[in-house]
Design a protein around this motif. Structure first.
Motif, PDB file in Angstrom:
ATOM      1  N   ARG A 256     -58.418   9.152 -46.311  1.00 25.88           N
ATOM      2  CA  ARG A 256     -58.199  10.572 -46.642  1.00 25.88           C
ATOM      3  C   ARG A 256     -59.094  11.016 -47.794  1.00 25.88           C
ATOM      4  O   ARG A 256     -59.655  12.119 -47.774  1.00 25.88           O
ATOM      5  N   SER A 350     -57.873   9.314 -38.037  1.00 23.46           N
ATOM      6  CA  SER A 350     -57.557  10.168 -36.896  1.00 23.46           C
ATOM      7  C   SER A 350     -58.849  10.637 -36.241  1.00 23.46           C
ATOM      8  O   SER A 350     -59.959  10.410 -36.752  1.00 23.46           O
ATOM      9  N   LEU A 352     -59.892  13.735 -35.966  1.00 23.57           N
ATOM     10  CA  LEU A 352     -60.538  14.707 -36.850  1.00 23.57           C
ATOM     11  C   LEU A 352     -61.199  14.023 -38.033  1.00 23.57           C
ATOM     12  O   LEU A 352     -62.325  14.367 -38.413  1.00 23.57           O
ATOM     13  N   GLN A 353     -60.528  13.045 -38.636  1.00 23.66           N
ATOM     14  CA  GLN A 353     -61.106  12.343 -39.775  1.00 23.66           C
ATOM     15  C   GLN A 353     -62.394  11.627 -39.388  1.00 23.66           C
ATOM     16  O   GLN A 353     -63.355  11.596 -40.167  1.00 23.66           O
ATOM     17  N   PRO A 365     -63.645  22.106 -41.143  1.00 21.57           N
ATOM     18  CA  PRO A 365     -62.666  21.346 -40.343  1.00 21.57           C
ATOM     19  C   PRO A 365     -62.114  22.144 -39.170  1.00 21.57           C
ATOM     20  O   PRO A 365     -61.823  21.570 -38.118  1.00 21.57           O
ATOM     21  N   CYS A 369     -62.056  20.923 -35.345  1.00 17.71           N
ATOM     22  CA  CYS A 369     -60.845  20.913 -34.515  1.00 17.71           C
ATOM     23  C   CYS A 369     -61.085  21.647 -33.200  1.00 17.71           C
ATOM     24  O   CYS A 369     -60.686  21.167 -32.121  1.00 17.71           O
ATOM     25  N   ASP A 380     -54.325  15.602 -29.790  1.00 14.02           N
ATOM     26  CA  ASP A 380     -53.753  15.759 -31.123  1.00 14.02           C
ATOM     27  C   ASP A 380     -54.808  15.262 -32.099  1.00 14.02           C
ATOM     28  O   ASP A 380     -55.033  14.051 -32.231  1.00 14.02           O
ATOM     29  N   VAL A 381     -55.484  16.177 -32.773  1.00 15.85           N
ATOM     30  CA  VAL A 381     -56.624  15.798 -33.614  1.00 15.85           C
ATOM     31  C   VAL A 381     -56.205  14.940 -34.806  1.00 15.85           C
ATOM     32  O   VAL A 381     -57.055  14.280 -35.428  1.00 15.85           O
ATOM     33  N   ASP A 382     -54.916  14.952 -35.140  1.00 17.89           N
ATOM     34  CA  ASP A 382     -54.434  14.154 -36.261  1.00 17.89           C
ATOM     35  C   ASP A 382     -53.887  12.797 -35.836  1.00 17.89           C
ATOM     36  O   ASP A 382     -53.432  12.016 -36.680  1.00 17.89           O
ATOM     37  N   ALA A 383     -53.918  12.502 -34.544  1.00 16.40           N
ATOM     38  CA  ALA A 383     -53.440  11.206 -34.055  1.00 16.40           C
ATOM     39  C   ALA A 383     -54.497  10.146 -34.328  1.00 16.40           C
ATOM     40  O   ALA A 383     -55.705  10.419 -34.260  1.00 16.40           O
TER      41      ALA A 383
END
Length: 461
Positions: A256, A350, A352-353, A365, A369, A380-383
């Motif tokens: 992060r 994830s 996105l990351q 960002p 996305c 799910d871009v955060d998965a």
């Protein structure tokens, strides 16, 4: 999935409780058989002694005295081991010089180390030094091994896309070396408490757990001796769980932080033609036997086609600056973005990351996305990417290449594992997201050149 994990956790806890209960019964049976409390007190007698200790203020003072020194020395060992491992991984001379003394410390009996430290430092500080010296090699060597095993493929990914410094250390090096450090911690933290209490038992510093164990031995207070032993075991177990939880949570936290350091303010993305190629007489280090000559104009598109094993990937790697050439010349853009043939995602991150980590300036960002959701409908871009299918992962890598900084985009088998609809969608997205950059694609399918409105280069063996 969460319900299954909860069931497994409850089952594991029940098994541990049953195992402890079994051994307590064995202990009680052995105590009854011996019939000598001085030699082997029963669990009830030890529990009474432990309750008496816990209820006294002196107990907590002694625990605090020893815990402060042992935990502090262990933390210092972590800092020193990680710093020394990083230096050893970067400079070979540090590795060579540091190894002999650390191997000697690792091989020396704890008692010998404690006696020497007692002579040099005195009883008040002996436990701190003993814990530090016992923990340092146990953490250094696994950490160094973890650094040596950082994925070469992902190193290349970060190198090509210009990810350097803290972002590279946090997003790549630390998460990949962390499992080695966690595995070492499962042994080292418990050993630190053993070494610390052993040093206190020999040095007998006033107000320590070791001093109280020594007194219990002199006065033949066997239940108290067992009680203090249980206390040390419990403290070591608690510290181990805390250290491991902090370490394991540091992996996602590091990713992060790396992502935060790579987020650029939204701006106008350039769309002017740039990034042409002029390759003449290029002979690859392996793969294609004949020389390769090709010219791709700025904003031009080229599909490189050939059977498997005839040099497409080697050509892409050569153009990216990752392979040496035997002969010929390559006039290349200032920088390129690449999608490699093999998977090179950061598994702890994830979708996105993964895209943000190598993104260029002017891409927010929100834009990333939107690109991911267009390439992989319903994603799910955060998965975490480890939860995605092979085709989804491939398209995440494509999105990463399209937003990475570069005057030209190199794609090596970008449509592998995609069905016809996903392939058509990916080609449309590529055409929209090039924004004037040149494109070179290695592919098996002649129809990809039609979809991308690209020229074709056929490599010969």
């Amino acid at each position: 999935m969460r319900r299954g994990n909860k069931y497994q956790l409850e089952r594991a806890t029940a098994e541990r409780v049953a195992a402890v209960a079994l051994w307590v019964c064995v202990w009680q049976a052995a105590s009854v058989a011996v019939r000598q409390q001085l030699i082997l007190p029963g669990p009830v007698d030890v529990a009474v002694a432990l309750a008496g200790l816990v209820c006294s203020g002196a107990f907590w003072a002694k625990v605090g005295f020893s815990a402060l020194r042992i935990v502090g020395a262990t933390l210092a060992a972590y800092v020193a081991a990680i710093s020394l491992a990083l230096a050893s991984a970067r400079w070979h001379i540090v590795r060579v010089v540091a190894r002999p003394p650390l191997v000697a410390v690792k091989s020396t009996p704890v008692v010998c180390v404690v006696v020497l430290l007692l002579i040099w430092l005195g009883s008040a500080n002996v436990s701190v030094a003993a814990v530090f010296l016992m923990a340092l090699p146990g953490l250094y060597f696994p950490m160094l091994e973890g650094l040596d095993h950082v994925s070469v493929a992902r190193r290349e990914l970060f190198y090509v896309h210009g990810v350097r410094g803290a972002a590279r250390s946090l997003g790549l090096v630390w998460p990949e070396a962390l499992p080695f450090l966690c595995a070492a911690s499962e042994t080292v933290v418990g050993m630190a408490w053993k070494a610390g209490v052993a040093a206190e038992l020999i040095g007998v510093p006033a107000g320590s757990i070791g001093e109280r164990i020594y007194q219990a031995k002199l006065l033949l207070e066997t239940p108290d001796l067992f009680a203090w032993t249980i206390v040390v075991i419990a403290l070591a177990a608690v510290c181990e769980r805390v250290f491991l939880r902090l370490l394991r949570s540091s992996g996602p936290a590091a990713v992060r932080l790396a992502v935060i350091s790579r987020v650029h303010p939204a701006g106008e993305r350039a769309s002017l033609p740039r990034g042409g190629w002029d390759v003449s007489g290029l002979r690859l280090s392996h793969g294609v036997a004949s020389a390769v000559s090709v010219r791709v104009a700025p904003a031009g598109r080229l599909c490189v086609m050939a059977p498997s094993g005839t040099g497409k990937t080697t050509l892409i790697r050569t153009l990216a600056g990752l392979e040496q050439t035997v002969a010929g010349s390559v006039a290349r853009p200032d920088c390129v973005s690449v999608e490699f043939q093999d998977a090179r995602l950061v598994e702890r991150a994830s979708a996105l990351q993964n895209v943000v980590l190598t993104a260029g300036e002017g891409v927010s960002p929100d834009d990333m996305c939107a690109l991911l959701e267009r390439l992989v409908p319903g994603i799910d871009v955060d998965a975490p990417v480890c939860a995605l299918s092979g085709g989804q992962r491939r398209r995440v890598e494509l999105a990463r290449a399209l937003v990475a900084p570069g005057d030209s985009v190199l794609l090596d088998e970008p449509f592998a594992g995609l069905d016809a609809a996903a392939r058509d969608l990916a080609c449309a997205v590529i055409a929209d997201e090039l924004r004037g950059r040149s494109l070179i694609v290695a592919t098996h399918d002649a129809r990809d050149a039609e979809r991308l409105e690209a020229d074709t280069l056929v490599l010969s063996e």
